[in-house]
Design an enzyme around this catalytic site. Structure first.
Site, PDB file in Angstrom:
ATOM      1  N   ASN A 161       3.246  -0.694  -2.061  1.00 21.07           N
ATOM      2  CA  ASN A 161       2.769  -0.588  -3.448  1.00 21.07           C
ATOM      3  C   ASN A 161       1.564   0.354  -3.448  1.00 21.07           C
ATOM      4  OD1 ASN A 161       1.685  -0.997  -5.979  1.00 21.07           O
ATOM      5  ND2 ASN A 161       1.104  -3.143  -5.617  1.00 21.07           N
ATOM      6  N   LYS A 196      -0.045   1.384  -5.961  1.00 21.18           N
ATOM      7  CA  LYS A 196      -0.969   1.094  -7.078  1.00 21.18           C
ATOM      8  C   LYS A 196      -1.327   2.393  -7.791  1.00 21.18           C
ATOM      9  CE  LYS A 196      -2.378  -3.029  -4.648  1.00 21.18           C
ATOM     10  NZ  LYS A 196      -3.361  -4.061  -4.441  1.00 21.18           N
ATOM     11  N   GLU A 236       1.494 -13.602  -3.226  1.00 21.31           N
ATOM     12  CA  GLU A 236       0.286 -12.844  -2.912  1.00 21.31           C
ATOM     13  C   GLU A 236      -0.942 -13.633  -3.359  1.00 21.31           C
ATOM     14  OE1 GLU A 236       1.001  -8.336  -2.724  1.00 21.31           O
ATOM     15  OE2 GLU A 236       0.950  -8.853  -4.833  1.00 21.31           O
ATOM     16  N   HIS A 293       2.621  -8.504 -10.927  1.00 21.98           N
ATOM     17  CA  HIS A 293       1.569  -8.374  -9.904  1.00 21.98           C
ATOM     18  C   HIS A 293       0.272  -8.938 -10.487  1.00 21.98           C
ATOM     19  CE1 HIS A 293      -1.398  -6.595  -7.245  1.00 21.98           C
ATOM     20  NE2 HIS A 293      -0.424  -6.392  -6.389  1.00 21.98           N
ATOM     21  N   SER A 310      -3.437  -7.970   2.223  1.00 20.02           N
ATOM     22  CA  SER A 310      -4.075  -7.525   3.475  1.00 20.02           C
ATOM     23  C   SER A 310      -3.125  -7.520   4.675  1.00 20.02           C
ATOM     24  CB  SER A 310      -5.329  -8.357   3.767  1.00 20.02           C
ATOM     25  OG  SER A 310      -6.297  -8.152   2.744  1.00 20.02           O
ATOM     26  N   GLY A 326      -6.436  -6.787  -0.873  1.00 17.74           N
ATOM     27  CA  GLY A 326      -7.452  -5.756  -0.701  1.00 17.74           C
ATOM     28  C   GLY A 326      -8.756  -6.246  -0.103  1.00 17.74           C
ATOM     29  N   GLU A 365      -2.616  -7.913 -10.450  1.00 21.18           N
ATOM     30  CA  GLU A 365      -3.449  -6.911 -11.125  1.00 21.18           C
ATOM     31  C   GLU A 365      -2.915  -6.626 -12.522  1.00 21.18           C
ATOM     32  OE1 GLU A 365      -3.446  -3.940  -8.020  1.00 21.18           O
ATOM     33  OE2 GLU A 365      -4.648  -5.269  -6.764  1.00 21.18           O
TER      34      GLU A 365
END
Ligand code: PGA
Length: 249
Positions: free
Chosen positions: A11, A13, A167, A97, A212, A173, A99
């Site tokens: 991904n 992003k 996730e 996701h 991660s 991250g 985000e």
């Protein structure tokens, strides 16, 4: 359970310009020369999907999108539909996701609606779920994720190819990951929630771990029971790092 081929999804992003396609090309060449033991997908920003899909040619590496609107077309300035992603050459799409759930205040029902339009456009959805650190610390992680599965997976997924990605938001991250035992416990709970929601239709879809994942921890995470692959952010941007993960399968 029978061992199926792992699914490794990169991904990108909101990262990547035309010049970044060189990384996709390195990946493609490496996997054509020495095929992966897993299925590999790259999800670049929407602006690169068509060029990447053409470059990759649907061979050793497939192309996916990162999100889509829940309507097939219309007056939704700035949005991209599932049909547009498919038309540009995407075969899969990441939905829900954390985000995009946060940026666009997406609900589970909203994610389920996106899954429906993705299926109608012939895309394979990768549906993301995961808890916050506060929820984990409060002992609510499994309940939260099970609720997300119940609300975000429409019953029309039965019989269709799809994946779920677990996730934990606090692992994205950050360089932090749950223990292997925590990953296994959550993946077993996700499978149970999928079976509850879809019956036998929830038995086969892979459950990816994301947050991660790096070359140094991929092999041990991918060996955990019920981990059917990985959703990789930062470490998918460089072909060398992503290959390190792929070679761990
Ligand atoms: P990360 O992101 O690998 O950079 O932690 C994972 C993701 O958000 O899909």
């Amino acid at each position: 359970m029978k061992q199926s081929v792992k699914l490794i999804v990169g991904n990108w992003k909101m990262n990547g310009l035309g010049a970044s396609l060189a990384e996709a090309e390195v990946l493609k060449d490496a996997l054509e020369a020495d095929p992966a033991a897993c299925r590999v997908v790259l999800c670049p920003p929407a602006t690169l999907i068509e060029r990447m899909a053409r470059l990759l040619g649907g061979g050793a590496v497939e192309t996916g999108g990162q999100d889509c609107h829940d309507e097939p077309s219309g007056a939704f300035t700035g949005s991209v539909s599932a049909e547009m992603l498919a038309d540009a050459g995407a075969r899969l799409v990441i939905l829900g996701h954390s985000e995009s759930r946060a940026s666009f205040a997406e609900t589970d029902a909203g994610v389920a609606a996106k899954v429906e339009t993705a299926l109608a456009a012939g895309l394979e959805p990768i549906i993301c779920v995961g808890e916050t650190l506060e929820q984990r610390d409060a002992g609510e992680a499994i309940d939260v994720v099970s609720r997300q599965i119940a609300g975000s997976l429409p019953v029309s997924l039965t019989g269709q190819p799809f994946a779920v990605a677990y996730e934990p938001i606090w692992a994205i991250g950050t360089g932090r990951t749950p223990t292997l035992e925590e990953i296994e416990a959550m993946h077993r709970a996700v499978r149970a929630a999928m079976l509850k929601r879809l019956g036998a239709g929830g038995a086969a879809a892979p459950i990816l771990y994301g947050g991660s994942v790096k070359p140094g921890n991929a092999a041990e995470i991918l060996a955990v029971p019920e981990v059917g692959g990985a959703l990789v952010g930062g470490a998918s941007l460089k072909a060398e790092d992503f290959l390190g993960i792929i070679r761990g399968t």
